[in-house]
Design a protein around this motif. Structure first.
Motif, PDB file in Angstrom:
ATOM      1  N   LEU A 138      45.411 -49.093 -41.772  1.00 14.73           N
ATOM      2  CA  LEU A 138      44.401 -50.081 -42.160  1.00 14.73           C
ATOM      3  C   LEU A 138      44.758 -51.479 -41.666  1.00 14.73           C
ATOM      4  O   LEU A 138      43.895 -52.232 -41.198  1.00 14.73           O
ATOM      5  N   ILE A 139      46.023 -51.854 -41.787  1.00 14.28           N
ATOM      6  CA  ILE A 139      46.444 -53.182 -41.316  1.00 14.28           C
ATOM      7  C   ILE A 139      46.246 -53.292 -39.808  1.00 14.28           C
ATOM      8  O   ILE A 139      45.824 -54.331 -39.290  1.00 14.28           O
ATOM      9  N   THR A 140      46.545 -52.198 -39.097  1.00  8.65           N
ATOM     10  CA  THR A 140      46.326 -52.213 -37.645  1.00  8.65           C
ATOM     11  C   THR A 140      44.843 -52.288 -37.312  1.00  8.65           C
ATOM     12  O   THR A 140      44.441 -52.956 -36.350  1.00  8.65           O
ATOM     13  N   LEU A 141      44.003 -51.597 -38.088  1.00 11.63           N
ATOM     14  CA  LEU A 141      42.561 -51.676 -37.867  1.00 11.63           C
ATOM     15  C   LEU A 141      42.030 -53.078 -38.135  1.00 11.63           C
ATOM     16  O   LEU A 141      41.144 -53.569 -37.420  1.00 11.63           O
ATOM     17  N   LEU A 168      41.909 -38.292 -44.077  1.00 16.02           N
ATOM     18  CA  LEU A 168      41.611 -39.723 -44.054  1.00 16.02           C
ATOM     19  C   LEU A 168      42.436 -40.445 -42.995  1.00 16.02           C
ATOM     20  O   LEU A 168      41.915 -41.259 -42.212  1.00 16.02           O
ATOM     21  N   THR A 169      43.722 -40.136 -42.933  1.00 17.15           N
ATOM     22  CA  THR A 169      44.581 -40.769 -41.929  1.00 17.15           C
ATOM     23  C   THR A 169      44.170 -40.367 -40.516  1.00 17.15           C
ATOM     24  O   THR A 169      44.184 -41.193 -39.594  1.00 17.15           O
ATOM     25  N   ALA A 170      43.793 -39.102 -40.333  1.00 17.13           N
ATOM     26  CA  ALA A 170      43.373 -38.654 -39.000  1.00 17.13           C
ATOM     27  C   ALA A 170      42.087 -39.353 -38.566  1.00 17.13           C
ATOM     28  O   ALA A 170      41.940 -39.733 -37.392  1.00 17.13           O
ATOM     29  N   PHE A 171      41.140 -39.528 -39.485  1.00 20.85           N
ATOM     30  CA  PHE A 171      39.903 -40.243 -39.142  1.00 20.85           C
ATOM     31  C   PHE A 171      40.201 -41.689 -38.745  1.00 20.85           C
ATOM     32  O   PHE A 171      39.661 -42.200 -37.754  1.00 20.85           O
ATOM     33  N   MET A 172      41.044 -42.356 -39.509  1.00 22.11           N
ATOM     34  CA  MET A 172      41.332 -43.756 -39.194  1.00 22.11           C
ATOM     35  C   MET A 172      42.135 -43.895 -37.902  1.00 22.11           C
ATOM     36  O   MET A 172      41.930 -44.839 -37.129  1.00 22.11           O
ATOM     37  N   MET A 173      43.041 -42.959 -37.639  1.00 20.48           N
ATOM     38  CA  MET A 173      43.786 -42.997 -36.378  1.00 20.48           C
ATOM     39  C   MET A 173      42.862 -42.760 -35.188  1.00 20.48           C
ATOM     40  O   MET A 173      43.003 -43.399 -34.137  1.00 20.48           O
ATOM     41  N   ALA A 174      41.908 -41.830 -35.334  1.00 15.10           N
ATOM     42  CA  ALA A 174      40.951 -41.602 -34.258  1.00 15.10           C
ATOM     43  C   ALA A 174      40.078 -42.833 -34.019  1.00 15.10           C
ATOM     44  O   ALA A 174      39.799 -43.202 -32.868  1.00 15.10           O
ATOM     45  N   ALA A 175      39.650 -43.477 -35.104  1.00 14.05           N
ATOM     46  CA  ALA A 175      38.863 -44.705 -34.947  1.00 14.05           C
ATOM     47  C   ALA A 175      39.685 -45.817 -34.306  1.00 14.05           C
ATOM     48  O   ALA A 175      39.159 -46.626 -33.524  1.00 14.05           O
ATOM     49  N   LEU A 176      40.971 -45.861 -34.599  1.00 16.06           N
ATOM     50  CA  LEU A 176      41.829 -46.879 -34.001  1.00 16.06           C
ATOM     51  C   LEU A 176      42.021 -46.643 -32.510  1.00 16.06           C
ATOM     52  O   LEU A 176      41.975 -47.585 -31.706  1.00 16.06           O
ATOM     53  N   ARG A 177      42.222 -45.380 -32.120  1.00 17.77           N
ATOM     54  CA  ARG A 177      42.430 -45.084 -30.699  1.00 17.77           C
ATOM     55  C   ARG A 177      41.168 -45.308 -29.874  1.00 17.77           C
ATOM     56  O   ARG A 177      41.254 -45.645 -28.693  1.00 17.77           O
ATOM     57  N   CYS A 178      40.014 -45.114 -30.499  1.00 15.67           N
ATOM     58  CA  CYS A 178      38.743 -45.289 -29.784  1.00 15.67           C
ATOM     59  C   CYS A 178      38.142 -46.674 -29.973  1.00 15.67           C
ATOM     60  O   CYS A 178      36.978 -46.885 -29.603  1.00 15.67           O
ATOM     61  N   ASP A 179      38.888 -47.594 -30.583  1.00 14.11           N
ATOM     62  CA  ASP A 179      38.453 -48.983 -30.762  1.00 14.11           C
ATOM     63  C   ASP A 179      37.162 -49.048 -31.591  1.00 14.11           C
ATOM     64  O   ASP A 179      36.176 -49.687 -31.205  1.00 14.11           O
TER      65      ASP A 179
END
Length: 520
Positions: free
Chosen positions: A312-315, A268-279
């Motif tokens: 999540l807060i960063t997203l 879950l954390t890896a998916f959200m980090m990837a979504a964050l890096r790719c905007d």
């Protein structure tokens, strides 16, 4: 030290130690880095066994040992206990992790002297030590004797060899690991999940990144009935996020959204980090929504940790106002009051960055900021965060205005549903049939699939070169038969003469043909 104090208390209370007591003491020494003390324990038992055969000269070696080891030996002699194979295996694995192959062999000699046979765990420890010490030829020789083990233990030996090579950032060693993996498949040995994931991790850690080969390995897991676990998904997600491959990340999410059994908090954390890096904030929020609140296929919901809420807060900072403030407040209430997570320094820094970034954005509203700051301060006070820390997080006093925006911030469920609908429209649901559960493991098909992706072993390349050479010889013979039949028959009759001339004068094949048959 605490373990030896417990041993002293056992002696004072008259409790006799067992073999597992000795194993626990050896494991404690290994975990604390005192390998010399662990080896002294095992060697002391060897000396006491040989004292009847070799006399008291061997007993003099005990005087140089640690007094705590002598006390343990005295208690074990009185009880008649000795360490089991687990103690020797633990010491051998610890030496193997440091690449000290000589000490691993010494530990195995102690084990064999105690009358214990080597098993797959001790041999994998020795193989790991050979690889980390740079003795690749010795490790290869151990792999040649893989058929001496039972079929269930054969993948473990290859896994130890491949994972030890793949952890290095050397392209030559990673190619050696990839060749061993293909050899494993050609021999019909079904690999473990750790074998594939360690090789994938080694490929994506290279510079330049070999993501195509890692993706081919990931796709070939289904041909062997291996369900990709969280480590495989995390490996690909980290690689795709570095390459900014948004379509690949969305495709991985479509593949995993109907098989949540392998989904955990790391994935879950890896998916959200990837979504964050790719905007892609909407995709990250959708992954969190479905993984933590839905239960698809009988799988349990994922319980997020503090790191998930930090991401999540960063997203939420990428969303427009006041939706972002509402989501942050909702996430904080869930983390602090429902899951009883205590905010750490990293979470407070993340909240501060969010507050500062929102005030610097275009379209900043004082009313929204006042409502958000007031509610945020109340939530942190209820979580028993110091007041000075809250003032630092707020980055200045908040305005006590705009209570109508506070009610909007409290309604987090409506905002989650709105994000869910927008994300479902952006990313459609694609259901693919999993054929791997309907077929037995087929390593030959996996080899062909990897060969189509351009991944071949040295054996396959050598076989291809031999086929090409045979094809060239056949074409050369066909061209020779197109001329005069007498010359062709003469060539067949003069074959031994050509070979004798070749050996006598050192001609190559073209020179011999030109000298004897110029018309060729």
């Amino acid at each position: 030290e605490a373990c030896f104090r417990v041993l002293h208390r056992m002696d004072c209370q008259g409790v006799r130690p067992t073999s597992w007591t000795v194993n626990a003491l050896v494991e404690a020494c290994v975990q604390s880095g005192r390998l010399d003390l662990a080896e002294q324990m095992l060697r002391s038992f060897q000396i006491t066994r040989r004292r009847a055969e070799q006399g008291s000269s061997q007993l003099q070696l005990l005087y140089s040992f640690d007094p705590r080891v002598l006390k343990l030996l005295q208690l074990c002699d009185a009880s008649g206990v000795a360490p089991t194979i687990h103690a020797y295996t633990s010491l051998a694995k610890s030496y193997a992790a440091r690449g000290r192959s000589a000490r691993v062999l010494a530990a195995l000699d102690l084990m064999e002297d105690a009358g214990m046979a080597r098993d797959i765990r001790t041999d994998t420890a020795l193989l790991t030590a050979y690889v980390r010490a740079g003795k690749y030829h010795a490790a290869r020789q151990m792999l040649q004797s893989v058929y001496a083990y039972p079929p269930a233990d054969r993948p473990a030996l290859y896994t130890a060899f491949i994972s030890s090579l793949a952890r290095s950032r050397n392209a030559t060693l990673v190619d050696m690991a990839l060749d061993a993996y293909l050899e494993m498949l050609e021999n019909g040995i079904v690999p473990h999940k750790r074998t594939v994931t360690s090789l994938m991790n080694g490929l994506v850690r290279l510079r330049p990144m070999r993501i195509r080969e890692a993706t081919a390995l990931f796709d070939s897991m289904g041909l062997m009935n291996l369900t990709p676990d969280s480590y495989a998904y995390c490996c690909l997600l980290n690689a795709y996020s570095k390459l900014k491959a948004k379509d690949k990340i969305a495709e991985l999410f479509r593949r995993i959204r109907y098989s949540w059994r392998e989904f955990n908090v790391q994935t879950l954390t890896a998916f959200m980090m990837a979504a964050l890096r790719c905007d892609m904030p909407l995709l990250g929020l959708q992954v969190f929504e479905e993984a933590t609140r839905k239960r698809t296929g009988g799988a349990q919901r994922v319980v997020p940790d503090l790191r998930c809420y930090n991401v999540l807060i960063t997203l939420a900072g990428h969303l427009p106002s006041p939706r972002a403030e509402a989501l942050v407040l909702d996430f904080l209430r869930e983390a602090l009051f429902e899951l009883n997570l205590r905010p750490d320094a990293k979470m407070l820094r993340t909240i501060r960055k969010f507050v500062v970034s929102r005030r610097k954005m275009d379209g900043y509203s004082r009313e929204v900021d006042a409502a958000f700051t007031r509610e945020l301060r109340m939530s942190l006070q209820q979580a028993q965060v110091p007041r000075t820390t809250i003032d630092e997080v707020m980055a200045g006093p908040g305005l006590a205005q705009g209570l109508q925006f506070l009610t909007r911030a409290l309604n987090g469920e409506r905002e989650r549903q709105r994000v869910q609908r927008s994300t479902d429209n952006a990313y459609g649901v694609v259901v693919s049939r999993d054929l791997s559960r309907e077929q037995p493991p087929d390593t030959k098909q996996a080899v062909r699939a990897l060969a189509m992706a351009g991944i071949t072993s040295e054996r396959q390349q050598r076989r291809l070169r031999e086929q090409q050479q045979q094809q060239r010889q056949a074409e050369r013979g066909a061209r020779a038969g197109e001329g005069d039949g007498t010359d062709a028959r003469r060539g067949e009759r003069k074959g031994p003469v050509i070979s004798r001339l070749f050996k006598r004068h050192g001609w190559n094949e073209m020179d011999s043909n030109m000298r004897i048959f110029p018309e060729w």
